[in-house]
Motif scaffolding. Structure first.
Motif, PDB file in Angstrom:
ATOM      1  N   ARG A   1       0.838  -1.175  -0.110  1.00  0.00           N
ATOM      2  CA  ARG A   1      -0.122  -0.029  -0.061  1.00  0.00           C
ATOM      3  C   ARG A   1       0.960   1.210  -0.128  1.00  0.00           C
TER       4      ARG A   1
ATOM      5  N   VAL B   1      -2.151   3.993  -3.773  1.00  0.00           N
ATOM      6  CA  VAL B   1      -2.646   2.674  -4.366  1.00  0.00           C
ATOM      7  C   VAL B   1      -2.350   1.387  -3.491  1.00  0.00           C
TER       8      VAL B   1
ATOM      9  N   GLN C   1      -6.317   1.873 -14.026  1.00  0.00           N
ATOM     10  CA  GLN C   1      -5.888   1.726 -12.829  1.00  0.00           C
ATOM     11  C   GLN C   1      -5.074   0.628 -12.340  1.00  0.00           C
TER      12      GLN C   1
ATOM     13  N   TYR D   1      -1.561   2.198 -13.474  1.00  0.00           N
ATOM     14  CA  TYR D   1      -1.249   3.270 -12.671  1.00  0.00           C
ATOM     15  C   TYR D   1      -0.464   2.711 -11.406  1.00  0.00           C
ATOM     16  N   ARG D   2      -1.193   1.580 -10.725  1.00  0.00           N
ATOM     17  CA  ARG D   2      -0.584   0.993  -9.647  1.00  0.00           C
ATOM     18  C   ARG D   2       0.825   0.594 -10.109  1.00  0.00           C
TER      19      ARG D   2
END
Length: 139
Positions: free
Chosen positions: A43, A54, A88, A91-92
């Protein structure tokens, strides 16, 4: 119906995640994760304006120079990756690379209760799928 309530959906998601964490050996077998891989969740909370935090539900840092990101999703029907969800995932990966300062190869996998619906995005991004049934097979 009770199963359509937000609280039920949240509980179902947490319960499925908990089951997944108890069946790491089956997940490793299905995804062919090598022995010696580190297993954890990850995280990142950003303190920068315009940068989202994220979370990676399950991560295998492999001894062969690769990392496996696993997204855990509970749903009644096969999960569908659309353009927004694909963004998403990418992006992570971008944030993980930046924060972890790694050049390791990254694989994306889905752990989904009811399977994964094939889409252009799933074909391009997802290298492995684990289902609820896989969790209860012999490791």
């Amino acid at each position: 119906a009770l199963s359509n309530q937000p609280a039920w959906k949240a509980w179902s998601g947490y319960a499925f995640e908990s089951i997944c964490y108890k069946h790491i050996s089956q997940i490793k077998k299905v995804l062919q994760i090598p022995e010696g891989s580190e297993v954890f969740t990850w995280r990142y909370v950003s303190d920068q304006q315009g940068e989202d935090g994220v979370q990676i539900d399950l991560l295998f840092d492999r001894p062969d120079g690769a990392v496996h990101f696993c997204e855990i999703k509970y749903c009644k029907s096969p999960f569908k990756i659309d353009k927004q969800y694909a963004k998403q995932l990418l992006y992570r990966e971008k944030i993980y690379r930046k924060v972890a300062k790694t050049n390791k190869q990254i694989f994306h996998a889905m752990i989904v209760s009811s399977g994964l619906q094939q889409t252009l995005y799933s074909e391009e991004l997802i290298s492995g799928v684990v289902t609820l049934d896989d969790l209860f097979r012999d490791a």
